[in-house]
Design a protein around this motif. Structure first.
Motif, PDB file in Angstrom:
ATOM      1  N   LYS A  19       0.853  -1.183   0.000  1.00  0.00           N
ATOM      2  CA  LYS A  19       0.000   0.000   0.000  1.00  0.00           C
ATOM      3  C   LYS A  19       0.888   1.233   0.000  1.00  0.00           C
ATOM      4  O   LYS A  19       2.113   1.124   0.088  1.00  0.00           O
ATOM      5  N   PHE A  47      -2.609  -6.927  -0.920  1.00  0.00           N
ATOM      6  CA  PHE A  47      -3.384  -5.708  -1.168  1.00  0.00           C
ATOM      7  C   PHE A  47      -4.829  -6.082  -1.467  1.00  0.00           C
ATOM      8  O   PHE A  47      -5.147  -7.223  -1.781  1.00  0.00           O
ATOM      9  N   HIS A  52      -5.277  -1.426  -5.278  1.00  0.00           N
ATOM     10  CA  HIS A  52      -3.876  -1.400  -5.702  1.00  0.00           C
ATOM     11  C   HIS A  52      -3.684  -2.428  -6.804  1.00  0.00           C
ATOM     12  O   HIS A  52      -4.571  -3.244  -7.068  1.00  0.00           O
ATOM     13  N   HIS A  99       0.008   6.523  -6.454  1.00  0.00           N
ATOM     14  CA  HIS A  99       0.566   5.587  -5.472  1.00  0.00           C
ATOM     15  C   HIS A  99       2.076   5.413  -5.639  1.00  0.00           C
ATOM     16  O   HIS A  99       2.821   5.444  -4.652  1.00  0.00           O
TER      17      HIS A  99
END
Length: 184
Positions: A19, A47, A52, A99
């Motif tokens: 994450k 995840f 994700h 991310h």
């Protein structure tokens, strides 16, 4: 005949999982620092699906946080298991939103596995002092060294060190078990 070492399963980030880390990319580089990755090992990316993904990319794409030139297919269902099939540098990113830019990226170095199951036994050393022919204990005593040579004579013992014998015996039994296992 080739043997492979037992594989290791690495849970990426351990408790953090896969994450966006609160402290940026240092979270994953710190995690990697005390790990050794070998061909055949498995990376587990924990995840939640749709939150994700995992994509292997070349270094340039890793540095730029882009999914350009992917290596293989993107994995969108979590958790994801990836078997390390080749040695060298490998790079993984999450392509969702920002991310990757916020630190959800992983760089590892994978080493090749050894082709032998056990290290080869060290050669047996023979004593440099010739064996006596009479067989009496007095004949086994080496002559003293004259003059200041800085070394003391060593006397070879009649029996090998018991721990060396145990190690050798264990190695011999292990090798025998492998050979018998391959024959049958």
């Amino acid at each position: 005949m080739q043997f492979t070492a037992a594989q290791t399963v690495h849970v990426v980030g351990d408790d953090l999982g896969w994450k966006v880390p609160s402290n940026g990319a240092t979270a994953y580089s710190t995690w990697v620092a005390n790990k050794r990755f070998m061909v055949g090992d498995i990376l587990v990316f924990n995840f939640t699906t749709n939150e994700h993904d995992v994509l292997q990319v070349p270094k340039a794409s890793f540095d730029a946080c882009t999914d350009a030139n992917p290596i293989g297919n993107m994995i969108t269902n979590g958790p994801a298991n990836i078997t390390l099939n080749s040695a060298g540098e490998q790079y993984y990113i999450c392509t969702i939103g920002q991310h990757c830019q916020r630190g959800q990226k992983l760089a590892i170095t994978v080493s090749a596995t050894s082709g032998s199951p056990l290290p080869a036994p060290s050669p047996t050393l023979t004593p440099t002092t010739p064996s006596p022919t009479s067989g009496t204990p007095a004949d086994c005593t080496p002559a003293p060294i004259s003059g200041p040579t800085g070394s003391t004579p060593s006397t070879p013992s009649g029996t090998p060190n018991s721990s060396s014998s145990a190690v050798f015996a264990s190695l011999l039994v292990s090798m025998l078990a492998i050979v018998i296992g391959l024959i049958f």
